[in-house]
Design an enzyme around this catalytic site. Structure first.
Site, short mmCIF file in Angstrom:
data_model
loop_
_atom_site.label_atom_id
_atom_site.label_comp_id
_atom_site.label_asym_id
_atom_site.label_seq_id
_atom_site.Cartn_x
_atom_site.Cartn_y
_atom_site.Cartn_z
CE LYS A 57 -4.20 -1.55 0.45
NZ LYS A 57 -5.45 -1.06 -1.08
CB SER A 311 -0.97 -8.09 -0.85
OG SER A 311 -1.03 -8.48 -0.23
#
Length: 413
Positions: A57, A311
């Site tokens: 992110k 991720s």
């Protein structure tokens, strides 16, 4: 579904990577031999759990804030809604740019992520018990206080920032044929898909959701989004997104080849597998791609070369132990049984001797007497036992049965 032009081409993605190069880490990517042997194809892991702030992110948040500043916008600060990872990315990117940041998080957000945002200097506000409620509050703050809203996924600048992950993947695995990517709102998979498909359209891009929250489940089939139950629960909180983006829909419709789902059992197993094989921690949302591979949800040909994105790694530490036990149990390496034996000297010793002879380790022992389901003169012994696999467990149950013991497997599905 209305068609929104995708304004991003390969030069835009390359330029985005250059803008954020000094702010993010080029995360490691290498082949895991044990997993490759198990799956029958070469498999590389893209370890975004090793990114600054512990998640991909940071890429999109840094690029978005940088682009706002490039335009000469006079920002009083930024605001974002997130379950944790986007909030941390925004907090770090804002601090680096000298901006204040407000992050709105659900009240049930993991404590570790709340604390991490505060340590990065963000003003953390806990609102509602869903990401959607937090997003509504973030929009209200943006309108009422003049803050720039940094959307977690439905923004072309954010998507371009996430695409830097895909550019790195292809550079490190130029012969890759399949990419497996976690799918929540769609920002990461949109960026990765664009980075890959604009260079090699033959690469297959597979999105992975959790069974409990899977609005994209039938999207590629008929363009519809599935309604998600308000009380839906999953340990993959980072992709617990019920409102997929309008922009990400356009990219996914064009460039994603398949979408599959996995349950929390498979996710917990993947957390354990990643820890064992790489000595790194992946959060639930971060390992769904690996879970899909281990569950054979992704069809692989013998000549495929796969890359799976891990991720994020910002798992709540209180969840780690439970996830590990859950993963061990589901993979046949931990069992709990209730055995009814005579409440007489030597009976427990005989029971434990059977366990030891089979090469098992007893983690915990508990006695139950005087309960309605336990007859007078009997005791129920609860054993938590570490085993090698499911067959090892079956061997113990067969031994108990041969001894005429009444046994309940407490972890049986």
């Amino acid at each position: 579904m209305s068609s929104i032009p995708v304004p991003l081409e390969l030069p835009d993605l390359v330029a985005a990577r250059e803008r954020i190069r000094d702010a993010v880490v080029r995360t490691g990517q290498w082949q895991n031999d044990a997993l490759s042997d198990e799956l029958g194809v070469p498999l590389q892991l893209k370890l975004e759990n090793m990114q600054r702030t512990g998640s991909f992110k940071l890429r999109g948040a840094t690029h978005k804030i940088g682009r706002l500043l490039e335009t000469g916008a006079r920002l009083t600060g930024v605001v974002a809604a997130s379950a944790g990872n986007h909030a941390q990315g925004v907090a770090r990117a804002a601090a680096r740019a000298g901006l204040s940041a407000v992050v709105v998080m659900p009240t049930n957000a993991p404590l570790t992520k709340i604390q991490a945002c505060r340590k990065l200097g963000a003003d953390v506000r806990l609102v509602g018990d869903t990401l959607e409620a937090a997003a509504d509050e973030a929009r209200r703050l943006a309108d009422g206080e003049g803050l720039a809203l940094i959307h977690p996924y439905d923004d072309w600048d954010v998507i371009a920032g996430q695409a830097s992950c895909g550019l790195e993947m292809l550079e490190d695995a130029p012969d890759m044929t399949v990419a497996i990517v976690p799918l929540g709102g769609g920002g990461l998979i949109s960026g990765v898909a664009l980075a890959l498909k604009l260079q090699n359209p033959a690469i297959r891009v597979i999105g992975v959701q959790t069974d409990a929250v899977a609005p994209w489940r039938h999207f590629l089939r008929d363009g519809t989004l599935e309604a998600v139950r308000p009380d839906a629960h999953t340990i993959a909180d980072g992709i617990k997104v019920k409102r997929p983006g309008m922009l990400t829909r356009q990219v996914i419709a064009r460039h994603v080849d398949d979408i599959v789902t996995v349950d929390d059992n498979a996710i917990a197993e993947a957390i354990v597998t990643l820890l064992e094989r790489t000595r790194t921690i992946g959060e639930g949302a971060g390992v769904v791609g690996l879970a899909a591979l281990l569950q054979r949800k992704v069809r692989l040909a013998p000549d495929d070369r796969a890359v799976v994105v891990i991720s994020g790694g910002n798992v709540d530490m209180t969840l780690v132990g439970r996830s590990i036990d859950y993963g061990l149990a589901s993979s046949g390496r931990l069992m709990s049984v209730a055995v009814m034996i005579s409440d007489a000297p030597g009976q427990l010793l005989a029971l434990l001797k059977t366990v030891a002879e089979l090469g098992m380790n007893v983690r915990h022992v508990e006695h139950r007497r005087g309960e309605l389901h336990v007859a007078v003169g009997m005791t129920e012994v609860i054993l938590q036992i570490e085993t090698r696999d499911a067959e090892h467990q079956h061997a113990l149950l067969r031994h108990f049965a041969a001894q005429g013991l009444v046994v309940r497997n407490l972890l049986a599905g």
